[in-house]
Design an enzyme around this catalytic site. Structure first.
Site, PDB file in Angstrom:
ATOM      1  N   GLU A  45       7.678  -5.137 -19.548  1.00  0.00           N
ATOM      2  CA  GLU A  45       7.739  -3.675 -19.574  1.00  0.00           C
ATOM      3  C   GLU A  45       9.118  -3.215 -19.111  1.00  0.00           C
ATOM      4  O   GLU A  45       9.480  -3.372 -17.951  1.00  0.00           O
ATOM      5  CB  GLU A  45       6.682  -3.042 -18.654  1.00  0.00           C
TER       6      GLU A  45
ATOM      7  N   GLU B 244      -0.562  -6.885 -15.163  1.00  0.00           N
ATOM      8  CA  GLU B 244       0.036  -6.999 -13.839  1.00  0.00           C
ATOM      9  C   GLU B 244      -0.905  -7.575 -12.780  1.00  0.00           C
ATOM     10  O   GLU B 244      -0.628  -7.508 -11.596  1.00  0.00           O
ATOM     11  CB  GLU B 244       0.584  -5.635 -13.371  1.00  0.00           C
TER      12      GLU B 244
END
Length: 880
Positions: free
Chosen positions: A553, A487
């Site tokens: 995710e 991320e």
């Protein structure tokens, strides 16, 4: 035109080389026993003294190597099991105690000598956390303190070996610095990320802090013997042009081989570098200068009709063994490596319709069905057997990719070998996380975003470690892509060389994505962070709410059943949680996330056991719907999805298809059915029956059979029709919503979908339990008991066939858990691999299930336990 790979004087194909040289196979062994350790505060002497055989260590603590300080203390019963109950709270945390508490000396003895002129002996350490000094026989090996959790170490110890062959190694291991405050934030206060190490050890939302931060000689230690030339870091590349099919004769592929040759001696060494492929040896003359390391590229080889390696579900995972050697003067083997090679080529391209990256293997597009992986064990207790079991579970879930999350590590070669074997592509993150490395503001963090954005402190160490780890795993067929971080990208002065020079030069065959939810992977046109949603969802949302087109995710719940919970929750804490907020503190400590209102349609739980049973129904439905929803929009909305997450390295109660102890729950089997390569499914949003074909094969003359069963077992045939489907697509066929709404109105209904071939063999089947029109499963709670017949027999050692039959006048035998159990304790044997589980058997039908496990010699013949929603538990013996 056929390529001529013969070059006079320098290059030759050697067909009978082994008849004309003295063979000396590489000798390598692991130092994994006999270690002892002691805390630094209890040792007055230095490494010079400790590494001499005269120093007595008999009273030192037996140490676990590879392992961590905490592992050694646990194995010596100095601490309680941190995975059980609230035991972790009883272990002093390094942030409070100071680093000296977990700073330890590790010492071991071994026998080795330079037995012949020219012999070289090497000491290899594959991972120490975090820094260390190493001594051998009274001499310090590393001129400066080694730092970095991931950076391998290699020392030529030939001149340091004792004359009598009895040697001692002493290693002092220091914890990370800083260790981080485990204050409840993701990665605690974030300071752990100042090191080049893993971040989860300061705590995350799926784990409590690891008290020693995994300080220790955590990975393998080897002794290796060679002659004058040491082969290092070979690089094997296969080129597979065009668009291939798994079956039939293949066009040629190209094999490219390079290797490093290290000469630690004072003389130049002449010899032949060679590799052998399926009986043909390709070689090249080489001169290696003294005290130098050179990289040599051997001639390419054309592989005729290669047996290709494919991701799970698309074809076989063929693996070759390549033997790489260096022969001094063309006669004496100085060193050799045997390397497992999968012939395949991975490509990617941008899909303009989905606006995301599309993965291709051997020219075929692969719809990614993946799982996020943290680490096999939170305390780094890795074994080949555990790796094999966990990757096999992922294969059994019909997944084709595993992503290694950036807060952990570059996974071990043994992990990658299992992925090679079972066909799991790997997306490997480097050591970054948006939580610790400054993507968001966070009051739990000690330093601000601007400062955290510069983590780790030592950028050069990060790059050196990355170079080393790339070399360690780059030959594995399963390694599919590199990712800069979780991320968030690494800092620019790490990202730029990593992306623009290091990976192109050291690999050059794989996609590099800058961070896990980058727009270059999956264009974020919806807003938000680029991944999720997390937690339990209405099953319709997976079908009708478009999310990110290559979602890195997306996840849900994953609590185990009652027997799983018993393994780590004390009896007094076995209390069923109640919606919305009444949760036992031990459950909360183990990171329980709510099932909220999703249990209640099955009836309010009467006990924790009842709760766990009903949770499995929710688990199965959640993960089947998740993967079906994504598959229903493949190439339209999505090029892939990666579930957050599929396993836990700790006894957490979320995001897992099997528990820490390798006991599968219903998530695994819901996902297994939902992600079949050829799969028939029902959309809960528009009521359409669909087929998803995640293979490169077209199917014609498939019989689609659609039935319903009421709560008494009475069936109704809704449709029976021949259909066909092209490769790698999903397609709608029949609308059932109106019909099913009428049938399910009062009590709900069972929906059975089957695809049969012309031999009436079932290629895919799916069994749904649909609620009544108020969303309640009232009918399930009114079902009569069903009795099933069970017959089990041995097929081979560790392999069992189980046949289950339901009587024709019986109701559906619903949602049966099969367990292989110890005959005395009645506890489950683990791990066991079931071809299916949590199964339902319709009236008058039979199912055959296959079980496989590794029996222990001292175990009695196991029994099979079968119990279901309306089936009383009974035990079945296994006949010979």
């Amino acid at each position: 035109m056929k390529k001529n790979i013969c070059k006079p004087l320098f290059v030759t194909i050697v067909l009978s080389l082994y008849a004309h040289h003295i063979a000396l196979a590489q000798i390598q062994y692991e130092l994994n026993s006999g270690w002892r350790c002691k805390n630094i505060d209890e040792v007055k002497e230095d490494g010079i003294a400790l590494s001499q055989a005269s120093y007595k260590i008999q009273d030192w603590l037996p140490a676990t190597v590879p392992g961590t300080v905490l592992t050694t203390l646990l194995n010596n019963k100095r601490i309680p099991d941190p995975l059980y109950g609230m035991n972790n709270e009883k272990i002093p945390d390094i942030y409070t105690t100071g680093r000296e508490k977990y700073t330890y000396w590790f010492v071991t003895d071994f026998v080795e000598s330079s037995s012949a002129p020219g012999d070289q002996v090497w000491l290899h350490l594959r991972g120490v956390n975090y820094s260390c000094d190493i001594f051998l026989n009274g001499k310090k090996l590393n001129p400066s303190t080694h730092k970095g959790m991931f950076l391998r170490q290699s020392y030529n110890i030939t001149s340091h070996l004792s004359a009598n062959g009895n040697n001692r190694i002493a290693v002092i291991v220091y914890p990370p610095d800083p260790v981080g405050n485990p204050n409840g934030g993701q990665g605690g206060d974030g300071m752990i990320a100042k090191n080049v190490s893993h971040q989860y050890v300061a705590g995350w939302d799926w784990i409590q802090p690891i008290r020693d931060r995994n300080t220790g000689i955590w990975d393998k230690v080897f002794i290796e013997k060679t002659k004058a030339i040491n082969l290092k870091n070979p690089h094997i590349v296969t080129k597979v042009s065009g668009k291939r099919l798994p079956e039939g004769k293949q066009e040629p592929a190209t094999l490219k081989v390079t290797t490093e040759l290290e000469n630690p001696t004072a003389k130049s060494v002449n010899g032949i570098a060679s590799y052998t492929w399926e009986g043909t040896t390709i070689s090249q003359k080489v001169t290696v200068a003294p005290f130098s390391t050179t990289t040599v590229a051997l001639p390419d080889y054309t592989i005729k009709n290669p047996r290709l390696w494919w991701p799970n579900g698309y074809g076989e995972q063929h693996l070759y063994t390549l033997k790489l050697q260096f022969l001094i003067n063309g006669k004496t083997v100085s060193d050799e490596e045997n390397i497992s090679v999968g012939v395949r080529e991975i490509q990617t391209k941008w899909n303009n319709e989905t606006r995301s990256r599309q993965v291709m293997v051997n020219g075929q597009r692969i719809f990614i069905k993946g799982g996020n992986w943290i680490i096999s064990d939170a305390m780094l207790r890795f074994t080949d057997a555990r790796y094999d079991a966990e990757i096999r579970f992922h294969r059994d879930m019909n997944l084709n990719l595993i992503r290694i999350w950036g807060g952990a590590l570059i996974e071990r070669p043994e992990f990658y070998s299992a992925c090679d074997k079972y066909g799991l592509l790997v997306m490997q993150d480097f050591w970054m996380s948006g939580d610790c490395n400054g993507r968001w503001t966070d009051p739990k963090k000690t330093e601000d975003q601007w400062t955290r954005r510069k983590y780790p402190d030592d950028h050069a160490l990060f790059l050196t470690s990355a170079i080393d780890q790339i070399k360690m795993i780059r030959n594995h067929a399963s390694l599919g892509m590199w990712c800069g971080g979780n991320e968030i990208t690494p800092p620019e002065d790490i990202l730029t060389p990593l992306r623009d020079s290091i990976i192109p030069e050291l690999d050059g065959t794989r996609w590099f994505v800058e961070y896990s939810n980058s727009d270059s992977m999956s264009f974020n046109s919806i807003g938000g962070n680029g991944d999720g949603p997390y937690g339990i969802q209405p099953i319709e949302s997976f079908w009708d709410k478009q999310t990110f087109p290559f979602n890195s995710e997306v996840g849900s719940v994953g609590i185990g059943d009652y027997e799983s919970l018993e393994r780590f929750i004390p009896a007094e804490n076995m209390v069923a949680p109640k919606h919305p907020s009444k949760v036992d503190p031990v459950w909360d400590y183990h990171k329980y996330i709510g099932y909220d209102q999703y249990i209640n349609p099955y009836g309010e739980p009467k006990s924790v056991k009842d709760f766990a049973v009903k949770a499995q129904l929710v688990n199965y439905d959640q993960y089947r719907a998740l993967i079906e929803g994504f598959s229903s929009h493949m190439w339209e909305w999505y090029t892939g999805t990666i579930i957050w997450k599929t396993q836990n390295p700790w006894t957490a109660m979320r995001g897992q298809m099997y528990d820490y102890y390798l006991d599968p729950n219903a998530c695994l089997y819901g996902l297994r059915h939902g992600s079949e390569p050829l799969h028939v499914m029902y959309s809960p949003t528009d009521g359409m029956v669909m087929i998803a074909n995640n293979t490169v094969k077209a199917y014609q003359d498939l019989m689609l059979v659609i039935k319903t069963y009421d709560m008494n077992g009475k069936d109704s045939l809704l449709s029976q029709v021949f259909v066909g489907i092209e490769p790698t697509i999903s397609k709608k066929y029949l609308a059932l919503k109106g019909m099913l709404n009428s049938l399910r109105k009062d009590k709900g209904v069972f929906l059975s979908l089957q695809l049969l071939d012309l031999n009436k063999q079932i290629l895919s089947e799916n069994f749904y339990w649909l609620p009544d029109n108020n969303g309640m499963h009232t009918g399930l709670n009114q079902m009569k008991a069903a009795k099933i017949q069970a017959e089990a027999k041995w097929l081979a050692e560790g392999k069992i066939e189980l046949k289950l039959s339901n009587f024709s006048e019986s109701p559906v035998a619903f949602f049966n858990r099969i367990s292989l159990i110890d005959p005395k304790s009645k506890k489950r044997l683990l791990p066991v691999f079931y071809s299916d589980n949590y199964i339902s058997i319709t009236p008058g039908s039979q199912k055959t299930i296959y079980l496989e496990y590794h029996p222990e010699n001292d175990k009695a013949t196991p029994l099979i336990s079968i119990s279901g929603w309306n089936v009383e538990e009974h035990l079945t013996e296994i006949s010979k």
